[in-house]
Design a protein around this motif. Sequence first.
Motif, PDB file in Angstrom:
ATOM      1  N   THR A  32       0.952  -1.223  -0.072  1.00  0.00           N
ATOM      2  CA  THR A  32       0.159   0.073  -0.192  1.00  0.00           C
ATOM      3  C   THR A  32       0.772   1.279  -0.164  1.00  0.00           C
ATOM      4  O   THR A  32       0.363   2.501  -0.250  1.00  0.00           O
ATOM      5  CB  THR A  32      -1.074   0.126   1.228  1.00  0.00           C
ATOM      6  N   GLY A  33       1.944   1.058   0.305  1.00  0.00           N
ATOM      7  CA  GLY A  33       2.882   2.221   0.563  1.00  0.00           C
ATOM      8  C   GLY A  33       2.891   2.881   1.781  1.00  0.00           C
ATOM      9  O   GLY A  33       3.530   4.034   2.017  1.00  0.00           O
ATOM     10  N   CYS A  34       2.160   2.477   2.727  1.00  0.00           N
ATOM     11  CA  CYS A  34       1.886   3.029   3.980  1.00  0.00           C
ATOM     12  C   CYS A  34       2.735   1.926   5.256  1.00  0.00           C
ATOM     13  O   CYS A  34       2.320   2.266   6.278  1.00  0.00           O
ATOM     14  CB  CYS A  34       0.567   2.978   4.494  1.00  0.00           C
ATOM     15  N   LEU A  35       3.671   1.395   5.044  1.00  0.00           N
ATOM     16  CA  LEU A  35       4.521   0.649   5.844  1.00  0.00           C
ATOM     17  C   LEU A  35       5.196   1.354   6.991  1.00  0.00           C
ATOM     18  O   LEU A  35       5.076   0.938   8.203  1.00  0.00           O
ATOM     19  CB  LEU A  35       5.655  -0.384   5.129  1.00  0.00           C
ATOM     20  N   ALA A  63      -4.888   8.081   7.269  1.00  0.00           N
ATOM     21  CA  ALA A  63      -4.853   9.120   5.998  1.00  0.00           C
ATOM     22  C   ALA A  63      -3.943   8.545   4.930  1.00  0.00           C
ATOM     23  O   ALA A  63      -4.432   8.606   3.776  1.00  0.00           O
ATOM     24  CB  ALA A  63      -4.095  10.288   6.543  1.00  0.00           C
ATOM     25  N   CYS A  64      -3.000   7.855   5.139  1.00  0.00           N
ATOM     26  CA  CYS A  64      -2.185   7.008   3.856  1.00  0.00           C
ATOM     27  C   CYS A  64      -3.039   6.141   3.289  1.00  0.00           C
ATOM     28  O   CYS A  64      -3.029   6.017   2.227  1.00  0.00           O
ATOM     29  CB  CYS A  64      -0.930   6.388   4.647  1.00  0.00           C
ATOM     30  N   MET A  65      -3.750   5.293   4.182  1.00  0.00           N
ATOM     31  CA  MET A  65      -4.543   4.139   3.694  1.00  0.00           C
ATOM     32  C   MET A  65      -5.719   4.765   2.870  1.00  0.00           C
ATOM     33  O   MET A  65      -5.931   4.218   1.927  1.00  0.00           O
ATOM     34  CB  MET A  65      -5.154   3.169   4.642  1.00  0.00           C
ATOM     35  N   ALA A  66      -6.362   5.927   3.208  1.00  0.00           N
ATOM     36  CA  ALA A  66      -7.392   6.511   2.753  1.00  0.00           C
ATOM     37  C   ALA A  66      -6.970   7.033   1.108  1.00  0.00           C
ATOM     38  O   ALA A  66      -7.552   6.769   0.290  1.00  0.00           O
ATOM     39  CB  ALA A  66      -8.172   7.707   3.621  1.00  0.00           C
ATOM     40  N   ARG A  67      -5.607   7.631   1.162  1.00  0.00           N
ATOM     41  CA  ARG A  67      -4.900   8.157   0.085  1.00  0.00           C
ATOM     42  C   ARG A  67      -4.991   7.166  -0.942  1.00  0.00           C
ATOM     43  O   ARG A  67      -5.154   7.218  -2.201  1.00  0.00           O
ATOM     44  CB  ARG A  67      -3.950   8.945   0.261  1.00  0.00           C
ATOM     45  N   ARG A  68      -4.324   5.986  -0.423  1.00  0.00           N
ATOM     46  CA  ARG A  68      -4.264   4.752  -1.230  1.00  0.00           C
ATOM     47  C   ARG A  68      -5.537   4.213  -1.750  1.00  0.00           C
ATOM     48  O   ARG A  68      -5.536   3.845  -2.985  1.00  0.00           O
ATOM     49  CB  ARG A  68      -3.616   3.586  -0.534  1.00  0.00           C
ATOM     50  N   GLN A  69      -6.514   4.051  -0.938  1.00  0.00           N
ATOM     51  CA  GLN A  69      -7.756   3.843  -1.460  1.00  0.00           C
ATOM     52  C   GLN A  69      -8.447   4.487  -2.465  1.00  0.00           C
ATOM     53  O   GLN A  69      -8.870   4.326  -3.627  1.00  0.00           O
ATOM     54  CB  GLN A  69      -9.011   3.627  -0.343  1.00  0.00           C
ATOM     55  N   GLN A  70      -8.207   5.813  -2.456  1.00  0.00           N
ATOM     56  CA  GLN A  70      -8.633   6.898  -3.455  1.00  0.00           C
ATOM     57  C   GLN A  70      -7.910   6.802  -4.743  1.00  0.00           C
ATOM     58  O   GLN A  70      -8.533   6.639  -5.858  1.00  0.00           O
ATOM     59  CB  GLN A  70      -8.591   8.278  -2.918  1.00  0.00           C
ATOM     60  N   ARG A  71      -6.668   6.629  -4.607  1.00  0.00           N
ATOM     61  CA  ARG A  71      -6.044   6.035  -6.101  1.00  0.00           C
ATOM     62  C   ARG A  71      -6.444   5.053  -6.603  1.00  0.00           C
ATOM     63  O   ARG A  71      -6.398   4.810  -7.697  1.00  0.00           O
ATOM     64  CB  ARG A  71      -4.365   6.232  -5.772  1.00  0.00           C
TER      65      ARG A  71
END
Length: 82
Positions: A32-35, A63-71
């Motif tokens: 996810t890029g949120c590690l 917030a990182c996971m939400a940005r990932r979900q939006q992408r």
Amino acid sequence: MAKAGHAWSRAAAEQGEAEEGEDPLDAMIARTGCLEQHRQLQECMAERQDWRHCQAQLRAFGACMARRQQRQDGPGPARPTD
């Protein structure tokens, strides 16, 4: 007919293999890029033993996971402007 305990033995063997390699949850979060945010949250939780003291890290990870979900989902449907 399967031997008694066969399924348990297989599950135990797979678990042993997973413990030797990378943690599947860490691998999933790394994709996810949120590690880094997740590790900071884990460190805070280990140190403070209370999630209420880790709100900044929790929000950063969320917030990182939400940005990932939006992408992943892409832009939403176009909305008419008034």
